[in-house]
Motif scaffolding. Structure first.
Motif, PDB file in Angstrom:
ATOM      1  N   UNK A  23      -0.246  10.497  -2.130  1.00 28.70           N
ATOM      2  CA  UNK A  23      -1.516  10.483  -0.941  1.00 28.70           C
ATOM      3  C   UNK A  23      -0.934  10.443   0.337  1.00 28.70           C
ATOM      4  N   UNK A  24       0.321  11.048   0.662  1.00 34.22           N
ATOM      5  CA  UNK A  24       0.883  11.243   1.767  1.00 34.22           C
ATOM      6  C   UNK A  24       0.105  11.706   2.846  1.00 34.22           C
ATOM      7  N   UNK A  25      -0.477  12.882   2.414  1.00 31.63           N
ATOM      8  CA  UNK A  25      -1.157  13.787   3.414  1.00 31.63           C
ATOM      9  C   UNK A  25      -2.635  13.000   3.818  1.00 31.63           C
ATOM     10  N   UNK A  26      -3.226  12.633   2.891  1.00 32.69           N
ATOM     11  CA  UNK A  26      -4.525  11.995   3.125  1.00 32.69           C
ATOM     12  C   UNK A  26      -4.305  10.785   3.969  1.00 32.69           C
ATOM     13  N   UNK A  27      -3.259   9.929   3.695  1.00 38.37           N
ATOM     14  CA  UNK A  27      -2.744   8.703   4.606  1.00 38.37           C
ATOM     15  C   UNK A  27      -2.519   9.370   6.172  1.00 38.37           C
TER      16      UNK A  27
ATOM     17  N   UNK B  11     -14.992   4.858  -7.404  1.00 46.27           N
ATOM     18  CA  UNK B  11     -15.010   4.023  -6.434  1.00 46.27           C
ATOM     19  C   UNK B  11     -13.914   3.196  -6.259  1.00 46.27           C
ATOM     20  N   UNK B  12     -12.963   3.165  -6.958  1.00 48.98           N
ATOM     21  CA  UNK B  12     -11.711   2.656  -7.009  1.00 48.98           C
ATOM     22  C   UNK B  12     -10.783   3.301  -6.099  1.00 48.98           C
ATOM     23  N   UNK B  13     -10.901   4.913  -6.149  1.00 48.31           N
ATOM     24  CA  UNK B  13     -10.061   5.679  -5.325  1.00 48.31           C
ATOM     25  C   UNK B  13     -10.711   5.287  -3.624  1.00 48.31           C
ATOM     26  N   UNK B  14     -11.985   5.010  -3.577  1.00 51.12           N
ATOM     27  CA  UNK B  14     -12.506   4.913  -2.053  1.00 51.12           C
ATOM     28  C   UNK B  14     -11.909   3.520  -1.683  1.00 51.12           C
ATOM     29  N   UNK B  15     -11.811   2.361  -2.531  1.00 51.22           N
ATOM     30  CA  UNK B  15     -11.459   1.185  -2.280  1.00 51.22           C
ATOM     31  C   UNK B  15      -9.929   1.314  -1.674  1.00 51.22           C
ATOM     32  N   UNK B  16      -9.189   2.124  -2.483  1.00 50.06           N
ATOM     33  CA  UNK B  16      -7.716   2.308  -2.058  1.00 50.06           C
ATOM     34  C   UNK B  16      -7.528   2.916  -0.874  1.00 50.06           C
ATOM     35  N   UNK B  17      -8.503   4.038  -0.630  1.00 53.07           N
ATOM     36  CA  UNK B  17      -8.367   4.574   0.671  1.00 53.07           C
ATOM     37  C   UNK B  17      -8.645   3.687   2.000  1.00 53.07           C
ATOM     38  N   UNK B  18      -9.670   2.604   1.597  1.00 53.05           N
ATOM     39  CA  UNK B  18     -10.039   1.670   2.837  1.00 53.05           C
ATOM     40  C   UNK B  18      -8.844   0.886   2.797  1.00 53.05           C
TER      41      UNK B  18
ATOM     42  N   UNK C 178       0.932  -1.304  -0.030  1.00 52.15           N
ATOM     43  CA  UNK C 178      -0.018  -0.040  -0.121  1.00 52.15           C
ATOM     44  C   UNK C 178       0.809   1.285   0.082  1.00 52.15           C
ATOM     45  N   UNK C 179       2.141   1.042   0.660  1.00 51.81           N
ATOM     46  CA  UNK C 179       2.803   2.230   0.526  1.00 51.81           C
ATOM     47  C   UNK C 179       3.418   2.623  -0.758  1.00 51.81           C
ATOM     48  N   UNK C 180       3.580   1.725  -1.548  1.00 50.00           N
ATOM     49  CA  UNK C 180       3.761   2.105  -3.044  1.00 50.00           C
ATOM     50  C   UNK C 180       2.804   2.903  -3.690  1.00 50.00           C
ATOM     51  N   UNK C 181       1.722   2.507  -3.409  1.00 43.90           N
ATOM     52  CA  UNK C 181       0.378   3.427  -4.041  1.00 43.90           C
ATOM     53  C   UNK C 181       0.403   4.759  -3.313  1.00 43.90           C
ATOM     54  N   UNK C 182       0.794   4.828  -2.110  1.00 42.19           N
ATOM     55  CA  UNK C 182       0.597   6.146  -1.427  1.00 42.19           C
ATOM     56  C   UNK C 182       1.996   7.135  -2.047  1.00 42.19           C
ATOM     57  N   UNK C 183       3.107   6.623  -2.238  1.00 38.70           N
ATOM     58  CA  UNK C 183       4.118   7.292  -2.715  1.00 38.70           C
ATOM     59  C   UNK C 183       3.756   7.575  -4.246  1.00 38.70           C
TER      60      UNK C 183
END
Length: 265
Positions: free
Chosen positions: A19-23, A160-167, A10-15
């Protein structure tokens, strides 16, 4: 090791998706669930702060995702508000809970000694859920990570994919709470992935390298914390930072200079 697997993927997607701030907002908002779990545990025996964090973090992730896309406020303002509200809710519920909360410090800064067998089982289950979703939606996540507008043009349900990734980020946050604590989660989510990105731009390889660097950081940090009698969570993060710096220097010296790569006349 279970935490390293989750933060590597998941850190790979964050970087990559920045999405560092929202994480960070999701991880700090999870404190509201910790406080809620403490408060409810006096009435319902099977509820623990980690279960409270799991439910609250998922709701926070969905709420942030919806507000960021639909609210007229800027993204950083929306995340900052929910970040502060989550922390405030946690403080209120902890204050309402009678008695002393002895292991609160471990939720904030992590403590490997507080990880129980049920915690390990839950972490393994969350790891499995993360891996299954990433395998199922790898191409879709790849599309929205690099060009969300192009994904929309292809007909992908990008919101929807963005929300799944956030979950999935929320699940990873819960996985990391016991290991490094709420305050330091964002570091373990980003540093191994940022280190991996120095060595490859292939997303699959980046995930594998990120897991490896996460394992090195966790095991090396735990060994140092034991030898020097230091807080495990903070030592893991500092060890990870040292690995990042060493990797940066290695890639810089390994990369051939412009004169060496220039064609001969």
């Amino acid at each position: 090791l279970l935490a390293a697997i989750a933060c590597g993927i998941i850190g790979t997607y964050v970087v990559v998706k920045r999405m560092v701030f929202i994480s960070g907002g999701i991880s700090h908002a999870s404190f509201g669930g910790i406080g809620l779990g403490y408060y409810l545990s006096q009435y319902i025996s099977w509820i623990t702060p980690v279960y409270g964090a799991l439910a609250f973090t998922l709701l926070s992730a969905l709420g942030m995702g919806a507000f960021v896309k639909k609210a007229r406020l800027s993204e950083d303002t929306t995340i900052g508000i929910m970040w502060a509200v989550g922390m405030a809710i946690g403080i209120i519920f902890i204050g309402l809970t009678p008695g002393y909360t002895p292991d609160l410090f471990s939720y904030l800064f992590g403590s490997i000694l507080t990880v129980s067998i049920p915690d390990l089982i839950m972490m393994a289950v969350l790891d499995a859920i993360i891996i299954v979703f990433v395998l199922m939606l790898y191409k879709e996540f790849l599309a929205i990570s690099f060009d969300q507008e192009f994904g929309t043009a292809l007909g992908l349900p990008t919101q929807r994919l963005y929300l799944i990734l956030l979950c999935l980020i929320a699940l990873t946050v819960v996985l990391l709470i016991r290991v490094v604590g709420i305050i330091l989660i964002i570091a373990l989510l980003t540093i191994p992935a940022a280190t991996a990105r120095q060595h490859t731009h292939n997303l699959k390889k980046m995930m594998i390298f990120s897991i490896i660097f996460g394992v090195i950081a966790v095991l090396g940090g735990l060994w140092l914390s034991y030898e020097l009698d230091l807080a495990s969570g903070a030592t893991i993060i500092l060890f990870s930072a040292v690995v990042f710096v060493a990797s940066t220097l290695f890639t810089r010296f390994r990369r051939p200079s412009h004169k060496e790569t220039a064609p001969a006349e």
